[in-house]
Design a protein around this motif. Structure first.
Motif, short mmCIF file in Angstrom:
data_model
loop_
_atom_site.label_atom_id
_atom_site.label_comp_id
_atom_site.label_asym_id
_atom_site.label_seq_id
_atom_site.Cartn_x
_atom_site.Cartn_y
_atom_site.Cartn_z
N UNK A 89 0.82 -1.23 0.00
CA UNK A 89 0.00 0.00 0.00
C UNK A 89 0.85 1.28 0.00
N UNK A 90 1.89 1.40 0.84
CA UNK A 90 2.69 2.63 0.82
C UNK A 90 3.35 2.88 -0.54
N UNK A 91 3.82 1.82 -1.19
CA UNK A 91 4.45 1.96 -2.50
C UNK A 91 3.44 2.41 -3.55
N UNK A 92 2.28 1.81 -3.53
CA UNK A 92 1.24 2.16 -4.51
C UNK A 92 0.74 3.59 -4.30
N UNK A 93 0.58 4.00 -3.06
CA UNK A 93 0.11 5.36 -2.79
C UNK A 93 1.19 6.39 -3.16
N UNK A 94 2.45 6.06 -2.95
CA UNK A 94 3.54 6.96 -3.35
C UNK A 94 3.57 7.09 -4.86
N UNK A 95 3.41 5.98 -5.56
CA UNK A 95 3.37 6.03 -7.03
C UNK A 95 2.20 6.87 -7.50
N UNK A 96 1.06 6.73 -6.86
CA UNK A 96 -0.13 7.51 -7.22
C UNK A 96 0.07 9.00 -6.95
N UNK A 97 0.60 9.33 -5.77
CA UNK A 97 0.72 10.74 -5.36
C UNK A 97 1.92 11.47 -5.94
N UNK A 131 2.48 8.32 8.84
CA UNK A 131 1.39 9.29 8.97
C UNK A 131 0.01 8.79 8.56
N UNK A 132 -0.06 7.89 7.56
CA UNK A 132 -1.36 7.61 6.95
C UNK A 132 -1.82 6.16 6.99
N UNK A 133 -0.94 5.21 7.09
CA UNK A 133 -1.35 3.81 6.97
C UNK A 133 -2.17 3.37 8.18
N UNK A 134 -3.41 2.99 7.92
CA UNK A 134 -4.32 2.57 8.99
C UNK A 134 -4.40 1.05 9.08
N UNK A 135 -4.16 0.33 7.97
CA UNK A 135 -4.30 -1.12 7.96
C UNK A 135 -3.18 -1.82 8.72
#
Length: 144
Positions: free
Chosen positions: A86-94, A112-116
């Motif tokens: 998830x962190x890698x995918x969100x970084x790629x997206x953002x 800061x953001x990962x809730x899972x």
């Protein structure tokens, strides 16, 4: 990446993951020696290389966000769950592909953001970054 993780593995993996790797290596060497004396056995005996489960030693993964195919490939080969990538995918997206510096954006995302899979004291974070050509660097951090 294989050579990099082979070097890093003994430093972070529990013995329960290291022992099968050693057994596999020893068996493969024995079989290689036997095949020299009995060439007909080469097609009948094969020991698949054991791939250690880094999830047993690492809680979070920061994988170089070089593209969806890179993340998918590492997720598949290391048998990671969706929350691990998830962190890698969100970084790629953002941010897009920001080369190997993306691992620092991923670390920020975990903090800061990962809730899972929130970052807690004692958790280990593995960062894997790729450079030009066949360069691969990885490190494991512990949250204090």
């Amino acid at each position: 990446m294989e050579k990099n993780l082979t070097t890093l593995g003994p430093l972070v993996l529990p013995l329960s993951e290291q022992i099968p790797v050693v057994i596999t290596i020893v068996l493969r060497k024995i079989i290689k020696t036997l095949v020299k004396f009995f060439p007909d056995m080469s097609e009948k005996i094969y020991v698949k290389q054991y791939v250690p489960d880094f999830r047993r030693a690492v809680d979070h993964f920061c994988i170089h966000a070089g593209g969806r195919a890179v993340i998918d490939g590492i997720e598949k080969n290391m048998k990671l769950e969706a929350f691990h990538t998830e962190p890698s995918r969100m970084t790629l997206l953002n941010y897009g592909n920001t080369s190997s510096s993306s691992i620092w954006y991923e670390l920020e995302y975990i903090q800061e953001h990962q809730k899972t899979n929130p970052l807690r004291k004692g958790h280990r974070i593995m960062q894997v970054a790729f450079g030009s050509g066949f360069k691969c660097t990885s490190s494991v951090w512990v949250k204090l």
